[in-house]
Scaffold this motif. Structure first.
Motif, mmCIF file in Angstrom:
data_model
loop_
_atom_site.group_PDB
_atom_site.id
_atom_site.type_symbol
_atom_site.label_atom_id
_atom_site.label_comp_id
_atom_site.label_asym_id
_atom_site.label_seq_id
_atom_site.Cartn_x
_atom_site.Cartn_y
_atom_site.Cartn_z
ATOM 1 N N LEU A 102 2.478 -7.807 3.804
ATOM 2 C CA LEU A 102 3.202 -6.932 2.882
ATOM 3 C C LEU A 102 2.468 -6.787 1.556
ATOM 4 C CD1 LEU A 102 6.876 -8.175 3.421
ATOM 5 C CD2 LEU A 102 5.807 -6.104 4.341
ATOM 6 N N ALA A 103 1.655 -7.796 1.178
ATOM 7 C CA ALA A 103 0.959 -7.755 -0.108
ATOM 8 C C ALA A 103 -0.345 -6.975 -0.047
ATOM 9 C CB ALA A 103 0.689 -9.175 -0.598
ATOM 10 N N ALA A 104 -0.972 -6.905 1.124
ATOM 11 C CA ALA A 104 -2.253 -6.208 1.246
ATOM 12 C C ALA A 104 -2.048 -4.701 1.156
ATOM 13 C CB ALA A 104 -2.925 -6.568 2.570
ATOM 14 N N ARG A 105 -2.917 -4.044 0.405
ATOM 15 C CA ARG A 105 -2.768 -2.606 0.189
ATOM 16 C C ARG A 105 -2.908 -1.804 1.481
ATOM 17 N NH1 ARG A 105 -5.692 -4.263 -4.387
ATOM 18 N NH2 ARG A 105 -4.640 -3.768 -6.379
ATOM 19 N N THR A 107 -2.117 -2.713 4.569
ATOM 20 C CA THR A 107 -1.159 -3.004 5.640
ATOM 21 C C THR A 107 0.296 -2.930 5.177
ATOM 22 O OG1 THR A 107 -1.340 -5.393 5.194
ATOM 23 C CG2 THR A 107 -2.762 -4.476 6.932
ATOM 24 N N THR A 108 0.548 -2.898 3.889
ATOM 25 C CA THR A 108 1.932 -2.866 3.421
ATOM 26 C C THR A 108 2.589 -1.529 3.740
ATOM 27 O OG1 THR A 108 3.366 -3.164 1.495
ATOM 28 C CG2 THR A 108 1.252 -2.086 1.119
ATOM 29 N N PRO A 109 3.819 -1.542 4.229
ATOM 30 C CA PRO A 109 4.498 -0.264 4.496
ATOM 31 C C PRO A 109 5.029 0.399 3.237
ATOM 32 C CG PRO A 109 5.906 -2.118 5.097
ATOM 33 C CD PRO A 109 4.583 -2.706 4.703
ATOM 34 N N SER A 110 5.092 -0.337 2.118
ATOM 35 C CA SER A 110 5.611 0.237 0.875
ATOM 36 C C SER A 110 4.867 -0.394 -0.304
ATOM 37 C CB SER A 110 7.122 -0.011 0.751
ATOM 38 O OG SER A 110 7.591 0.403 -0.511
ATOM 39 N N ALA A 111 3.916 0.351 -0.853
ATOM 40 C CA ALA A 111 3.154 -0.151 -1.992
ATOM 41 C C ALA A 111 3.979 -0.148 -3.274
ATOM 42 C CB ALA A 111 1.894 0.694 -2.188
ATOM 43 N N ALA A 112 5.036 0.649 -3.303
ATOM 44 C CA ALA A 112 5.842 0.759 -4.520
ATOM 45 C C ALA A 112 6.911 -0.324 -4.618
ATOM 46 C CB ALA A 112 6.503 2.142 -4.580
ATOM 47 N N PHE A 113 7.406 -0.817 -3.463
ATOM 48 C CA PHE A 113 8.509 -1.782 -3.510
ATOM 49 C C PHE A 113 8.155 -3.100 -2.823
ATOM 50 C CE2 PHE A 113 12.316 -3.599 -1.449
ATOM 51 C CZ PHE A 113 12.997 -3.980 -2.595
ATOM 52 N N LEU A 114 7.761 -3.045 -1.547
ATOM 53 C CA LEU A 114 7.532 -4.276 -0.785
ATOM 54 C C LEU A 114 6.324 -5.059 -1.290
ATOM 55 C CD1 LEU A 114 8.320 -3.134 2.866
ATOM 56 C CD2 LEU A 114 9.750 -4.447 1.303
ATOM 57 N N ARG A 115 5.261 -4.361 -1.686
ATOM 58 C CA ARG A 115 4.079 -5.073 -2.172
ATOM 59 C C ARG A 115 4.378 -5.868 -3.438
ATOM 60 N NH1 ARG A 115 -0.748 -4.381 -5.274
ATOM 61 N NH2 ARG A 115 -2.439 -5.552 -4.278
ATOM 62 N N ALA A 167 -8.246 -11.337 2.234
ATOM 63 C CA ALA A 167 -9.079 -11.175 3.429
ATOM 64 C C ALA A 167 -8.677 -9.920 4.197
ATOM 65 C CB ALA A 167 -8.956 -12.414 4.318
ATOM 66 N N ILE A 168 -7.384 -9.623 4.239
ATOM 67 C CA ILE A 168 -6.926 -8.410 4.933
ATOM 68 C C ILE A 168 -7.452 -7.163 4.228
ATOM 69 C CG2 ILE A 168 -4.880 -7.056 5.518
ATOM 70 C CD1 ILE A 168 -3.378 -9.689 5.897
ATOM 71 N N GLU A 169 -7.437 -7.169 2.913
ATOM 72 C CA GLU A 169 -7.921 -5.999 2.169
ATOM 73 C C GLU A 169 -9.431 -5.813 2.316
ATOM 74 O OE1 GLU A 169 -4.626 -5.664 -1.439
ATOM 75 O OE2 GLU A 169 -6.578 -6.584 -1.832
ATOM 76 N N GLU A 170 -10.148 -6.876 2.704
ATOM 77 C CA GLU A 170 -11.603 -6.786 2.859
ATOM 78 C C GLU A 170 -12.024 -6.454 4.286
ATOM 79 O OE1 GLU A 170 -13.008 -10.504 1.473
ATOM 80 O OE2 GLU A 170 -12.575 -10.097 -0.645
#
Length: 270
Positions: A102-105, A107-115, A167-170
């Protein structure tokens, strides 16, 4: 290239204002240090400080020779400590994986709320020491191994989650795009595009955190969360310093062995 002989006679590396600013910065740091020193030592009883070497020598004399006959009584608490570290690490990793996704840009389904929520969980976990988690949990659910296991798990979420989401973002986006181009859905993209790339990092992070948790779990008994810390607290309470020596040596040996094991596993995985 400029000829040095053509420079003005009064040329300097820094201007006058720059030199004054640097000196002002250094003076501010010195003043801050003096103020902090006064704040930290205003309640210090200096007679105790000057007597500290003699007290340390006295306690050191009482710690030798170690009471090796006490060693068999430490095997069960040591086993409990290893269980606290291992089960706490497993629980922390299980909880950290969805938080990291949820924190990775990417893979997160909601960058505005869940991240932001996931990042807050990671920061909150990392901000509170495992000893404080254990103290709170002992108050809530009572003393014992369960409080220690949950404390280690809660502390591990932030560590594992932060390193894993980075690592997910990379991950290589070309592999993910290739899988998505076949018509794969989000779950399939995650399973076949992201997971294989981050699994070595996840194993390495988990083993590294397990090594850290073994060290942290040795002191959780000081607040009633089980493990060898209970024995350490009990021996110190009755001033049995020869037993304390045995406990400290056993903790040192355990940490050294765990460090060697974790290093060997990381070399084999990564």
């Amino acid at each position: 290239m400029t000829d040095p002989t053509t420079l003005p006679a009064d040329w300097s590396f820094r201007s006058r204002s720059a030199r004054l600013a640097i000196w002002a910065g250094w003076l501010s740091l010195v003043a801050l240090f003096v103020w902090c020193w006064q704040v930290m030592t205003e309640t210090t009883i200096w007679a105790f400080v000057w007597d500290a070497p003699r007290q340390a020598g006295d306690i050191g004399g009482r710690m030798l020779p170690p009471e090796w006959g006490y060693l068999p009584e430490l095997m069960q608490p040591l086993w409990d400590t290893l269980n606290i570290a291992t089960l706490g690490t497993v629980g922390g990793v299980i909880l950290a994986v969805p938080v990291a996704l949820l924190a990775a840009r990417n893979t997160t389904p909601s960058a505005a709320f869940l991240r932001p929520v996931a990042l807050f969980i990671i920061v909150a976990s990392r901000s509170i020491n495992s000893l404080i988690w254990a103290l709170l949990l002992v108050t809530i659910i009572g003393p014992g191994l369960l409080a220690g296991i949950i404390a280690i798990a809660l502390r591990s979420i932030g560590f594992v989650g932060k390193l894993l989401y980075e690592a997910i973002e990379e991950t290589d986006p070309k592999q993910i795009e290739a899988i998505r181009a076949t018509g794969a859905g989000p779950a399939q993209v995650l399973t076949y595009g992201v997971v294989p790339q981050v699994m070595p990092a996840l194993w390495g992070i988990s083993v590294f955190r397990w090594d850290i948790n073994i060290r942290e779990s040795t002191i959780l008994g000081l607040v009633g969360a089980g493990g060898i810390g209970l024995k350490l607290n009990a021996s110190m309470a009755v001033l049995a310093w020869d037993q304390v020596t045995v406990i400290l040596l056993l903790i040192l040996a355990t940490v050294v062995v765990s460090e060697w094991i974790s290093a060997a596993i990381r070399r084999a995985i990564i």
